[in-house]
Design a protein around this motif. Structure first.
Motif, PDB file in Angstrom:
ATOM      1  N   ARG A 189      38.544 -46.490  70.597  1.00  0.00           N
ATOM      2  CA  ARG A 189      39.521 -45.466  70.173  1.00  0.00           C
ATOM      3  C   ARG A 189      38.828 -44.154  69.828  1.00  0.00           C
ATOM      4  NH1 ARG A 189      42.378 -49.934  67.393  1.00  0.00           N
ATOM      5  NH2 ARG A 189      41.074 -49.513  65.590  1.00  0.00           N
ATOM      6  N   ASP A 190      37.650 -44.247  69.186  1.00  0.00           N
ATOM      7  CA  ASP A 190      36.906 -43.030  68.851  1.00  0.00           C
ATOM      8  C   ASP A 190      36.600 -42.213  70.092  1.00  0.00           C
ATOM      9  OD1 ASP A 190      36.882 -43.225  66.146  1.00  0.00           O
ATOM     10  OD2 ASP A 190      34.786 -43.815  65.944  1.00  0.00           O
ATOM     11  N   ASN A 191      36.334 -42.910  71.189  1.00  0.00           N
ATOM     12  CA  ASN A 191      36.001 -42.202  72.420  1.00  0.00           C
ATOM     13  C   ASN A 191      37.227 -41.870  73.251  1.00  0.00           C
ATOM     14  OD1 ASN A 191      32.918 -41.962  72.670  1.00  0.00           O
ATOM     15  ND2 ASN A 191      33.232 -44.025  71.881  1.00  0.00           N
ATOM     16  N   MET A 192      38.386 -41.910  72.586  1.00  0.00           N
ATOM     17  CA  MET A 192      39.627 -41.429  73.187  1.00  0.00           C
ATOM     18  C   MET A 192      40.221 -40.326  72.308  1.00  0.00           C
ATOM     19  SD  MET A 192      41.050 -45.237  74.049  1.00  0.00           S
ATOM     20  CE  MET A 192      42.457 -44.896  75.057  1.00  0.00           C
ATOM     21  N   LYS A 193      39.500 -39.919  71.267  1.00  0.00           N
ATOM     22  CA  LYS A 193      39.963 -38.868  70.364  1.00  0.00           C
ATOM     23  C   LYS A 193      39.601 -37.497  70.926  1.00  0.00           C
ATOM     24  CE  LYS A 193      41.261 -41.909  67.225  1.00  0.00           C
ATOM     25  NZ  LYS A 193      40.470 -42.244  66.063  1.00  0.00           N
ATOM     26  N   TYR A 194      40.232 -36.461  70.363  1.00  0.00           N
ATOM     27  CA  TYR A 194      40.024 -35.112  70.888  1.00  0.00           C
ATOM     28  C   TYR A 194      39.226 -34.205  69.958  1.00  0.00           C
ATOM     29  CZ  TYR A 194      43.117 -36.080  74.789  1.00  0.00           C
ATOM     30  OH  TYR A 194      43.653 -36.608  75.929  1.00  0.00           O
ATOM     31  N   THR A 195      38.934 -34.659  68.745  1.00  0.00           N
ATOM     32  CA  THR A 195      38.055 -33.888  67.867  1.00  0.00           C
ATOM     33  C   THR A 195      37.132 -34.852  67.146  1.00  0.00           C
ATOM     34  OG1 THR A 195      39.482 -33.981  65.903  1.00  0.00           O
ATOM     35  CG2 THR A 195      39.856 -32.154  67.448  1.00  0.00           C
ATOM     36  N   ARG A 196      35.933 -34.368  66.794  1.00  0.00           N
ATOM     37  CA  ARG A 196      34.978 -35.214  66.074  1.00  0.00           C
ATOM     38  C   ARG A 196      35.557 -35.659  64.733  1.00  0.00           C
ATOM     39  NH1 ARG A 196      29.386 -36.763  65.634  1.00  0.00           N
ATOM     40  NH2 ARG A 196      29.099 -36.049  67.753  1.00  0.00           N
ATOM     41  N   ALA A 197      36.374 -34.807  64.114  1.00  0.00           N
ATOM     42  CA  ALA A 197      36.945 -35.136  62.805  1.00  0.00           C
ATOM     43  C   ALA A 197      37.868 -36.351  62.871  1.00  0.00           C
ATOM     44  CB  ALA A 197      37.704 -33.929  62.256  1.00  0.00           C
ATOM     45  N   GLN A 198      38.457 -36.606  64.048  1.00  0.00           N
ATOM     46  CA  GLN A 198      39.363 -37.750  64.182  1.00  0.00           C
ATOM     47  C   GLN A 198      38.613 -39.075  64.328  1.00  0.00           C
ATOM     48  OE1 GLN A 198      41.495 -36.449  67.661  1.00  0.00           O
ATOM     49  NE2 GLN A 198      43.140 -35.490  66.479  1.00  0.00           N
ATOM     50  N   MET A 199      37.324 -39.036  64.666  1.00  0.00           N
ATOM     51  CA  MET A 199      36.545 -40.254  64.879  1.00  0.00           C
ATOM     52  C   MET A 199      36.225 -40.919  63.547  1.00  0.00           C
ATOM     53  SD  MET A 199      34.008 -38.784  67.871  1.00  0.00           S
ATOM     54  CE  MET A 199      33.224 -40.342  68.263  1.00  0.00           C
ATOM     55  N   VAL A 200      36.224 -42.252  63.534  1.00  0.00           N
ATOM     56  CA  VAL A 200      36.060 -42.968  62.264  1.00  0.00           C
ATOM     57  C   VAL A 200      34.660 -43.567  62.090  1.00  0.00           C
ATOM     58  CG1 VAL A 200      38.512 -43.471  62.063  1.00  0.00           C
ATOM     59  CG2 VAL A 200      37.035 -45.117  63.208  1.00  0.00           C
ATOM     60  N   GLN A 201      34.021 -43.976  63.186  1.00  0.00           N
ATOM     61  CA  GLN A 201      32.685 -44.560  63.056  1.00  0.00           C
ATOM     62  C   GLN A 201      31.633 -43.465  62.952  1.00  0.00           C
ATOM     63  OE1 GLN A 201      32.113 -47.340  66.337  1.00  0.00           O
ATOM     64  NE2 GLN A 201      33.132 -48.978  65.190  1.00  0.00           N
ATOM     65  N   ARG A 202      30.515 -43.817  62.292  1.00  0.00           N
ATOM     66  CA  ARG A 202      29.463 -42.798  62.145  1.00  0.00           C
ATOM     67  C   ARG A 202      28.137 -43.222  62.756  1.00  0.00           C
ATOM     68  NH1 ARG A 202      26.548 -43.075  56.428  1.00  0.00           N
ATOM     69  NH2 ARG A 202      27.055 -45.177  55.724  1.00  0.00           N
ATOM     70  N   GLY A 203      28.130 -44.247  63.567  1.00  0.00           N
ATOM     71  CA  GLY A 203      26.894 -44.672  64.219  1.00  0.00           C
ATOM     72  C   GLY A 203      26.741 -46.177  64.165  1.00  0.00           C
ATOM     73  N   HIS A 204      25.692 -46.659  64.825  1.00  0.00           N
ATOM     74  CA  HIS A 204      25.434 -48.099  64.916  1.00  0.00           C
ATOM     75  C   HIS A 204      23.963 -48.343  64.580  1.00  0.00           C
ATOM     76  CE1 HIS A 204      28.950 -47.268  67.455  1.00  0.00           C
ATOM     77  NE2 HIS A 204      29.364 -48.453  67.079  1.00  0.00           N
ATOM     78  N   GLU A 205      23.688 -48.480  63.290  1.00  0.00           N
ATOM     79  CA  GLU A 205      22.317 -48.628  62.816  1.00  0.00           C
ATOM     80  C   GLU A 205      21.890 -50.087  62.680  1.00  0.00           C
ATOM     81  OE1 GLU A 205      19.983 -46.271  62.199  1.00  0.00           O
ATOM     82  OE2 GLU A 205      21.373 -44.752  62.952  1.00  0.00           O
ATOM     83  N   PHE A 206      22.622 -50.837  61.846  1.00  0.00           N
ATOM     84  CA  PHE A 206      22.229 -52.225  61.549  1.00  0.00           C
ATOM     85  C   PHE A 206      23.477 -53.082  61.433  1.00  0.00           C
ATOM     86  CE2 PHE A 206      21.477 -55.582  58.315  1.00  0.00           C
ATOM     87  CZ  PHE A 206      20.481 -56.302  58.974  1.00  0.00           C
ATOM     88  N   ALA A 207      23.419 -54.275  62.025  1.00  0.00           N
ATOM     89  CA  ALA A 207      24.548 -55.199  61.902  1.00  0.00           C
ATOM     90  C   ALA A 207      24.046 -56.629  61.843  1.00  0.00           C
ATOM     91  CB  ALA A 207      25.517 -55.039  63.078  1.00  0.00           C
ATOM     92  N   ILE A 208      24.703 -57.422  60.991  1.00  0.00           N
ATOM     93  CA  ILE A 208      24.513 -58.868  60.996  1.00  0.00           C
ATOM     94  C   ILE A 208      25.806 -59.464  61.522  1.00  0.00           C
ATOM     95  CG2 ILE A 208      24.245 -60.943  59.581  1.00  0.00           C
ATOM     96  CD1 ILE A 208      22.575 -59.313  57.646  1.00  0.00           C
ATOM     97  N   VAL A 209      25.701 -60.315  62.532  1.00  0.00           N
ATOM     98  CA  VAL A 209      26.874 -60.961  63.115  1.00  0.00           C
ATOM     99  C   VAL A 209      26.958 -62.388  62.581  1.00  0.00           C
ATOM    100  CG1 VAL A 209      28.060 -61.585  65.240  1.00  0.00           C
ATOM    101  CG2 VAL A 209      26.622 -59.543  65.180  1.00  0.00           C
ATOM    102  N   ASP A 210      27.980 -62.667  61.785  1.00  0.00           N
ATOM    103  CA  ASP A 210      28.217 -64.015  61.278  1.00  0.00           C
ATOM    104  C   ASP A 210      28.835 -64.850  62.397  1.00  0.00           C
ATOM    105  OD1 ASP A 210      28.444 -66.160  59.609  1.00  0.00           O
ATOM    106  OD2 ASP A 210      30.158 -65.399  58.477  1.00  0.00           O
TER     107      ASP A 210
END
Length: 915
Positions: A189-210
């Motif tokens: 969805r972020d990559n279907m938005k029209y302004t940076r302000a509308q995007m909700v994620q701020r990056g993909h640094e670290f994740a643990i997948v349960d």
């Protein structure tokens, strides 16, 4: 194999070496414990600021493992009353090193995750804990969030139904808990938005997948998809379905191993005759070009009738066909089969046929989770899939030893000649267990078999039992929580309780929730004390009877699924028992036969009801499972190779969109596009090294009018002495630039005259048109690639590598997309006439779109809820909120002065065509 086993005995396994290496740091953490116990709460909380200061001064994150883990352990003791065991520290270190910690059921993985999550949240770039459903997100974030909050870190959750503002705040937290689906859909969805302000994620640094094996392997079989409805063809599905009763044995061939069904020549002749009678077949052969759609529908109907069985592959519920996952036995209301198969099943079952959907955006879990700079995971069953984790995700699997020795007894597989003999033996064992007060968990592979076994037990007068399958999944947590009571019988379709422990004597948390609801004060405390007393008494009875007995009614294609079932017993050092019962009529034995098994049983002369039990037999079955797993891995790997091609293109498009959104002025990009279009139309009309009399001046004049909206005297230019293509190009560029500049001046003057001066109006329009054009062409490109991937395999017959062919054609299609983008943007900007009203990039609107993804483990409607009206994405064509919503496809090619397709009665240029 013998050499590998010998090497492991001498040098130890890779996991053993990792564990040994971590022991030194465990000793250092333990040495700090007495020192940290003396700290006040404020001093302990101050460690967070101290660590962050060290990082700002250049310290490496790994240098902080010992003090950071010691800090979290002490905080957990004070806040939750839970002290991390040494093996839990080892699990945390494994995850911090970009690995998967394989820890048995009941070893406290939820608590283990707090260690690497805290450490990797210190840089302030965000750390994500990914799990399989909303219940676990809320539970774990509330439970473990107490530790993070105590240490001064913020925690957020991502679940269904949240607004973009809430999601943005959750992602801005130091630590974010969310489901795999929600995180993936937010990225799309972020990559279907029209302004940076509308995007909700701020990056993909670290994740643990349960439950990393479920998410990165089971659920990764299907992509996340955001789609919109296409044309309704329900009448055709119904007509094709009405033909299926005439298709008999001999008219088709089945390949159960590959889940395929095809018509024989005899079947095709019969089908053609009937379709001609019904007026559906327009000309001679079914395989003529104009009948391609009929072939597609007929093949889907054949699979629906001959391969897919009600109550095994799907159930009908609330006038809907709901898929049942083959691994977990759960319903998946948010999931639909693709390529018209789901519609064919709906026609077969006479329920409402939903229209097919067009893919607007998609990504596989493999490619989403590979966005993270540092990825880790945890589960109870990962070692069997270690090769796939290493190959696809570059993740090692570290098997962490249990805190207490495992006391579960695992029997060798018992194999019977027939399924009836097998289920008779299972029923007898269940009856014996109940008589001695031993709790029993039975794993089956389908609703049909779970209910058949329940009926058999009732006929034998076995006492009360709980049947847990897709029909009763709403009570899953409570049924699983009671599975450890003395004499309890729980029959489950492989779905029994990830996230809810089967505790001998009962689950305290669930019992309190059920029995103490509404009570307060002393009355509640008294009730809790009574529940604890009852649980202790029941646990003693269950332990005396031998602990939880796990019975598998057949083996799966994947050993990992069997191990999940077996791992429900013997948690935290409890005694337990597990046994698998098989027959030669089981799906695994029938579709993937174990060599010589039937002849072996025959030579032994087994009597009715007898079975064979031997380690060699178990090994033979395990080898058969290994072959199936290897084949499935190859299939997933091959699919991923194709998806990687699209993923490379997706990255380019998404990065380009972000650059455009961040740019305040895209006029240079627009000018470059315009000049490229001029170069292109000149090259087509004026071949290299050609004479003026060979030039196609009429084509060039028409192209200049179409793309640039300018009238130029190309014929007169061509008649000039010494003229060449370069001069023509320069003159066209100058004329096009002058036309654009004049239009901008005129627009600004009109805006000022109307009392709405806006000198940047053209910059806003340029950005809006650029983004909308990219989105529209990308959607079309996805459909084309999808079709290409389905047919390119046939090129193998011509001794050409299908993957290389796909890469080459996908590259050419992408080049074509970029060329079309330049032409589309240039054409729109050269023809658009702006009205004097403020223009902003259109607010995204996904009211007609839906999200889809399979959730094999929960069966919850994980992608449907909250997705029928998705806020913030594609499709709007203007900023006026009073405009009727309309499919953007209807607006393509509409003349400025024609009536607007939305039916408002206004001209297009005064309605949806206004900018």
């Amino acid at each position: 194999m013998a050499l590998a086993a010998l090497a492991r005995r001498i040098f130890g396994s890779p996991s053993d070496r990792h564990v040994k290496r971590f022991q030194g740091k465990v000793a250092q953490i333990n040495a700090l414990e007495a020192q940290f116990e003396k700290l006040t709460d404020d001093e302990l909380r101050g460690k967070t600021a101290e660590f962050r200061a060290q990082l700002e001064q250049g310290a490496d994150l790994n240098d902080l493992i010992v003090p950071a883990f010691a800090t979290v352990r002490e905080a957990s003791k004070r806040v939750l009353g839970m002290r991390h065991f040494d093996v839990q520290l080892i699990g945390g270190m494994a995850m911090n090193e970009h690995s998967i910690a394989e820890m048995r059921t009941g070893e406290g993985k939820t608590l283990v995750a707090t260690l690497p999550m805290y450490l990797n949240a210190l840089p302030g770039k965000g750390a994500h804990l990914v799990t399989v459903n909303d219940y676990l997100v809320k539970r774990d974030a509330a439970w473990m969030g107490q530790i993070y909050n105590f240490l001064g870190l913020t925690t957020g959750i991502i679940v269904h139904g949240m607004s973009d503002a809430e999601r943005k705040a959750a992602y801005a937290a130091d630590i974010t808990y969310g489901t795999n689906n929600e995180l993936g859909f937010d990225y799309l969805r972020d990559n279907m938005k029209y302004t940076r302000a509308q995007m909700v994620q701020r990056g993909h640094e670290f994740a643990i997948v349960d439950e990393v094996d479920s998410i990165l392997i089971d659920e990764a079989r299907t992509p996340l998809i955001i789609s919109g409805p296409s044309d309704d063809r329900s009448d055709l599905y119904i007509k094709i379905d009405s033909v299926m009763p005439i298709i008999e044995e001999g008219d088709f061939e089945l390949d159960e191993k590959h889940r395929a069904a095809t018509f024989t020549d005899q079947g095709i002749e019969k089908l053609e005759a009937r379709l001609s009678e019904d007026g559906l077949l327009k000309s001679g052969s079914l395989y003529d070009v104009e009948n391609v759609a009929l072939v597609h529908h007929a093949n889907s109907a054949l699979r629906a009738h001959k391969l897919f069985r009600k109550d095994k592959d799907y159930i009908v519920r609330n006038d809907e066909v709901v898929i049942i996952d083959e691994f977990s036995g759960r319903m998946m209301p948010g999931r639909r089969y693709s390529e018209g198969l789901h519609q064919a099943l709906e026609a077969k079952e006479r329920v409402k046929i939903q229209p097919e959907n067009q893919t607007l955006a998609s990504i596989t879990f493999q490619n989403y989770f590979r966005l993270y700079k540092k990825l880790a995971g945890m589960t109870g069953t990962a070692a069997t899939e270690a090769e796939e984790f290493a190959d696809i995700y570059k993740l090692d699997v570290v098997t962490v030893p249990t805190n207490l020795p495992v006391q579960r007894k695992d029997d060798e597989d018992a194999i019977f000649r027939t399924a009836a003999e097998k289920f008779e033996a299972i029923a007898q064992l269940i009856k014996e267990c109940q008589e001695r007060g031993q709790p029993v968990l039975v794993g089956t592979t389908s609703i049909e078999k779970s209910e058949m076994l329940a009926d058999l037990l009732r006929k034998k007068n076995v006492g009360s039992m709980n049947v847990l399958n897709a029909r009763h999944h709403e009570q899953e947590a409570f049924i699983v929580a009671d599975a450890g009571l003395p004499g309890a019988i729980t029959i489950a379709t492989n779905m029994a309780g990830r996230g809810t422990d089967i505790q001998l004597g009962g689950n305290l948390e669930m019992r309190i929730q059920k029995e103490a609801e509404g009570l307060e004060g002393a009355e509640r405390e008294a009730k809790i004390a009574e529940i604890k007393q009852n649980i202790a008494a029941d646990k003693a009875k269950a332990l005396a009877a031998g602990g939880l007995m796990v019975i598998g009614t057949e083996r799966h294609e994947s050993r990992r699924i069997d191990n999940q079932l077996r791992g429900r017993s013997g948690r935290q050092g409890d005694p337990g028992h597990s046994a698998f019962f098989l027959s030669l009529q089981d799906d695994l034995m029938r579709i993937f036969p174990v060599d010589s098994m039937d002849s072996m049983l025959g030579k032994l002369g087994l009597e009715q009801g007898e079975s064979i039990t031997h380690p060699w037999v178990s090994k033979a079955i395990e080898r058969a499972q290994g072959k199936v797993e290897a084949r499935n891995f190859d299939i997933r790997k091959n699919i991923l190779k194709y998806d990687d091609v699209m993923n490379d293109q997706r990255k380019v498009i998404f990065e380009q969109r972000i650059e455009l959104m961040d740019a305040e002025d895209v006029s240079e990009t627009v000018i470059e596009m315009r000049h490229d279009v001029v170069d292109n139309i000149v090259a087509k009309a004026i071949p290299p090294r050609s004479y003026p009399e060979q030039w196609n001046v009429e084509q060039l004049e028409a192209a200049a009018k179409t793309y640039l909206n300018i009238d130029v005297p190309v014929k007169e230019w061509a008649a000039e002495e010494g003229i060449d293509a370069e001069v023509i190009t320069e003159r066209l560029i100058a004329a096009a630039d002058a036309h654009a500049a004049a239009k901008e001046e005129r627009t600004i003057a009109n805006m000022a005259a109307a009392g709405s001066p806006n000198p940047t109006i053209m910059r806003q329009v340029e950005k809006s048109i650029l983004l909308q054009s990219i989105d529209g062409l990308w959607r079309e490109h996805l459909v084309t690639l999808d079709h290409l991937s389905k047919v390119v395999g046939w090129r193998g017959i011509a001794q050409r590598d299908p993957l290389n062919e796909y890469k080459q054609e996908a590259y050419e299609l992408f080049q074509s997309l970029l060329a079309n983008l330049r032409e589309l943007v240039t054409t729109q900007l050269s023809h658009v006439e702006l009205q004097p009203r403020p223009v902003a990039p259109p607010a995204p609107d996904l009211s007609q779109l839906r999200e889809t993804h399979i959730d094999p483990l929960t069966g919850e409607n994980d992608a449907e809820e909250g997705s029928d009206t998705i806020a913030g994405a594609l499709g709007a064509t203007g900023s006026d909120p009073s405009l009727k919503p309309i499919d953007p496809k209807l607006l393509e090619g509409v003349s400025r002065n024609a009536p607007c397709p939305c039916g408002s009665g206004k001209k297009f240029k005064h309605c949806h065509g206004a900018y």
